[in-house]
Motif scaffolding. Sequence first.
Motif, PDB file in Angstrom:
ATOM      1  N   LEU A  57      13.607 -23.634  37.172  1.00 44.41           N
ATOM      2  CA  LEU A  57      13.686 -24.450  35.959  1.00 44.41           C
ATOM      3  C   LEU A  57      12.284 -24.883  35.531  1.00 44.41           C
ATOM      4  CD1 LEU A  57      16.787 -26.785  36.350  1.00 44.41           C
ATOM      5  CD2 LEU A  57      16.652 -24.471  35.499  1.00 44.41           C
ATOM      6  N   PRO A  58      12.021 -24.803  34.227  1.00 47.39           N
ATOM      7  CA  PRO A  58      10.659 -25.074  33.736  1.00 47.39           C
ATOM      8  C   PRO A  58      10.330 -26.558  33.618  1.00 47.39           C
ATOM      9  CG  PRO A  58      12.081 -24.524  31.895  1.00 47.39           C
ATOM     10  CD  PRO A  58      12.943 -24.475  33.130  1.00 47.39           C
ATOM     11  N   VAL A  59      10.208 -27.242  34.749  1.00 47.36           N
ATOM     12  CA  VAL A  59       9.749 -28.625  34.719  1.00 47.36           C
ATOM     13  C   VAL A  59       8.520 -28.701  35.613  1.00 47.36           C
ATOM     14  CG1 VAL A  59      11.927 -29.781  34.217  1.00 47.36           C
ATOM     15  CG2 VAL A  59      11.409 -29.154  36.565  1.00 47.36           C
ATOM     16  N   ALA A  60       7.819 -29.832  35.559  1.00 48.79           N
ATOM     17  CA  ALA A  60       6.637 -29.975  36.417  1.00 48.79           C
ATOM     18  C   ALA A  60       6.907 -31.045  37.458  1.00 48.79           C
ATOM     19  CB  ALA A  60       5.418 -30.369  35.587  1.00 48.79           C
ATOM     20  N   PRO A  61       6.805 -30.755  38.731  1.00 46.69           N
ATOM     21  CA  PRO A  61       6.595 -29.422  39.339  1.00 46.69           C
ATOM     22  C   PRO A  61       7.853 -28.555  39.211  1.00 46.69           C
ATOM     23  CG  PRO A  61       6.891 -31.103  41.031  1.00 46.69           C
ATOM     24  CD  PRO A  61       6.871 -31.827  39.729  1.00 46.69           C
ATOM     25  N   PRO A  62       7.699 -27.225  39.198  1.00 47.18           N
ATOM     26  CA  PRO A  62       8.845 -26.344  38.984  1.00 47.18           C
ATOM     27  C   PRO A  62       9.957 -26.586  40.005  1.00 47.18           C
ATOM     28  CG  PRO A  62       6.814 -25.085  39.053  1.00 47.18           C
ATOM     29  CD  PRO A  62       6.466 -26.487  39.436  1.00 47.18           C
ATOM     30  N   LEU A  63      11.175 -26.516  39.514  1.00 50.28           N
ATOM     31  CA  LEU A  63      12.334 -26.744  40.374  1.00 50.28           C
ATOM     32  C   LEU A  63      12.999 -25.412  40.661  1.00 50.28           C
ATOM     33  CD1 LEU A  63      14.281 -28.802  41.693  1.00 50.28           C
ATOM     34  CD2 LEU A  63      15.519 -28.879  39.535  1.00 50.28           C
ATOM     35  N   SER A  73      18.907 -23.101  30.943  1.00 56.91           N
ATOM     36  CA  SER A  73      17.596 -23.483  30.414  1.00 56.91           C
ATOM     37  C   SER A  73      16.472 -22.991  31.328  1.00 56.91           C
ATOM     38  CB  SER A  73      17.514 -25.000  30.258  1.00 56.91           C
ATOM     39  OG  SER A  73      17.796 -25.617  31.478  1.00 56.91           O
ATOM     40  N   ALA A 124      14.732 -26.978  45.514  1.00 52.54           N
ATOM     41  CA  ALA A 124      13.438 -27.040  46.175  1.00 52.54           C
ATOM     42  C   ALA A 124      12.321 -27.222  45.161  1.00 52.54           C
ATOM     43  CB  ALA A 124      13.188 -25.775  46.984  1.00 52.54           C
ATOM     44  N   SER A 135      10.617 -33.608  39.910  1.00 52.02           N
ATOM     45  CA  SER A 135      11.225 -32.518  39.142  1.00 52.02           C
ATOM     46  C   SER A 135      12.551 -32.968  38.518  1.00 52.02           C
ATOM     47  CB  SER A 135      11.497 -31.312  40.039  1.00 52.02           C
ATOM     48  OG  SER A 135      10.311 -30.745  40.498  1.00 52.02           O
ATOM     49  N   GLU A 167      12.035 -35.259  35.638  1.00 48.75           N
ATOM     50  CA  GLU A 167      11.665 -34.565  34.394  1.00 48.75           C
ATOM     51  C   GLU A 167      12.837 -33.795  33.803  1.00 48.75           C
ATOM     52  OE1 GLU A 167       7.700 -32.741  34.126  1.00 48.75           O
ATOM     53  OE2 GLU A 167       8.599 -31.446  32.604  1.00 48.75           O
TER      54      GLU A 167
END
Lengths: 367, 341
Positions: free
Chosen positions: A254-260, A323, B293, B300, B303
């Motif tokens: 998933l495109p969040v920071a940090p990536p999930l 997403s 993870a 994460s 967000e």
Amino acid sequence: MLNMEQHRGSAVRTPINGVPVQKRSKSYRLSYGSCLGAASRFGFTPTLTARRFSTTRRVSKLHNVKEKINADQLALLVKMEWKLSYVTPLYQFRHTKLKSYSRQLSVFITAEKQQGLAVDVDRVQNSYRVSFSLVHGMAGTDDAETVLIQVHSKHMFAKKDEPQKLIWSGWLTCMNGNSDYLGSLPKDFICLPLFGSSGPEDLTSLVQSWFKQNFDCCIGPLEISHTSLQWLAALWTNCHNEDNIQHLKLIWSLPVAPPLQITYTVDPQDAWDLWGSVRKGSGAEKVREEEEPGKIIDIDEVMSFMQGLNSHFYKHFRLDLSSGSLKEVATSLGSAKYNGKIKISNSKYMITTLTLLTEGALLKMPI
Amino acid sequence: MDDFGRRLLQRLVRRTPAQALKATLGKWERLTVAQRQSVDFTQPKVAVMEQLVAIFEENGWTVKHITELEMINYMENANRGMWHAFQMTDPKDDANAVEMMQFKEQFKSHLSELVRHVSVKIKKHTDEALWIRIAWGDSYSPPNHLKPTYVVHHLQTPYVFVTSLNSKQKPFLVQALILSTGYQGIKDANLSGQKLTAIRDLLMKQYQQIFPSKYNSPLTEKNETVSNPHIEREQSEHASKRLQMACEAFGDGIVPQLQTAVYKLETKFRGDANTNRTMTKREGPFRCLVKFASTNLLESFRECASSGIASTPVSPLLSSITLKGRNYFVVTENGLPSSQT
């Protein structure tokens, strides 16, 4: 339709002894996309991502693949994880000249590796042995035969009597390539669009640049697209009643920071039940197609399957997987990653998987 | 120094970056200032190792002293290995009155009664935590100093953090802990991670939390040049509401750095009832394992929720991580989420 283009093969870096480099000023390439243009028999498909991809797939299980293909070759194919590339049609490639190609490529690699090294010349010349071989029994009706390339070498400080070890292998294949496209190629071109390699990357790029120079082709990295990964998830699950898939593992990012990163591992029986529930069964459509029910899989079914998995996930975590992007699919039959790495663990389903990947390679070729 | 001592010291030197090793030696009271300064940390590790061996031999120091050094090193660099949290239950009346000396004595004597060959070292860290190093042996073999278990316990709390413990040793540790702390039971807290500080902060709620409130934070003044102020206002209201909910669920500011959360789902299929009636009506659970993870999982998730990838209000499954201080869940049909202890 035809695409004339300036030759790009300026990659000749070293003087290569004994390798006849045929320099041509023009190269000829036919775009796969344009071939499938308006006259395409592939109709409109519902999802944007799958616009140019086959919307139906026949589940062709070549059960006797074990009898047809040489056991050693097959063992190698199912043992390794392969990094994929696409290759544009090869100009004047001859399946009858494999012996001479083996010699040429050995010399080429040796010469490239020799650069800047002060070593005993006699020894270096023996240090890389390349063998090209045909893999019989894989090709479909219009396909060119698969070619297997193996590079053997000795360790720099190995003893004299130590046998050479296999350090790199690769293959070029075309599995059930689109017959309209293959038929439209001029006689001098051989289409083997899917290139798999396993071994040190410097050797991969040497082999690739040798192909580029000698057969005037383009080679580039091939990702396994989101849609292809979804197809593989469905195709593999579809095999569960014959071969236990152990688990269906899907890895999303998933495109969040940090990536999930989300690893979603489904029990094989439950995945199979879900797959069964989205299959259209023996409805009127199948009768019209005059096919055995269950032999043809439609992209709608694949999408409903993924939708089912995603909505079960959403109902629990209120997180929208769509997403993000699908990065990896794995079952006991094999694994496929977005970055273009594939492992086919069960030879029975090799043909189906390679067919899908061939299509992906043909689509990826520059227009 | 014998071969084993050399091996132990070598392992410590090899695994620790030069600067951390220097800091560790600095904290060790046994070294004289001159000895400390004589070690040149700019040299290769092999040379540092030889210098240390020389110092150890000069002083006649043995394995015991090396383990001391190892312990200091571990306490300063706790974020390695995999830490598991346990929670003690059913405190007796005197559970809160246990003090350090008493615990030390009792724990050591109980454990050596249970296991024939065992080496226990207990040290108090600057943050009041008790660090316990256990090297296990059995009736036939001496304590294995190469595979020690580390236990961290804060007195007057029910929490215990453990790393490198195998299932054979677990009952002995549990028994010794119960006998020396005044609690009657212990359970797996279903929380684990690479950062000891993170899982400790999560369990002890030592991070910046936001509690639900009726009043949203006042909106900041908006630039008036927007084409439609109503739309803009509504959108920013949504955004700030999402952010509020995200922070309520996962904390504000710097959050404990967890790496994973695992859910074993054994619930009925919950897809869309209209499109997939066969599955939703099916008997039996849809079994799957979901693992999240990230280098900082809570950040994460926060967000995800504030950007809208995760719908708000946040799923109780996700908010349970901070609410219950856990990152392993078994979710069944009756009572979400339940645990397996």
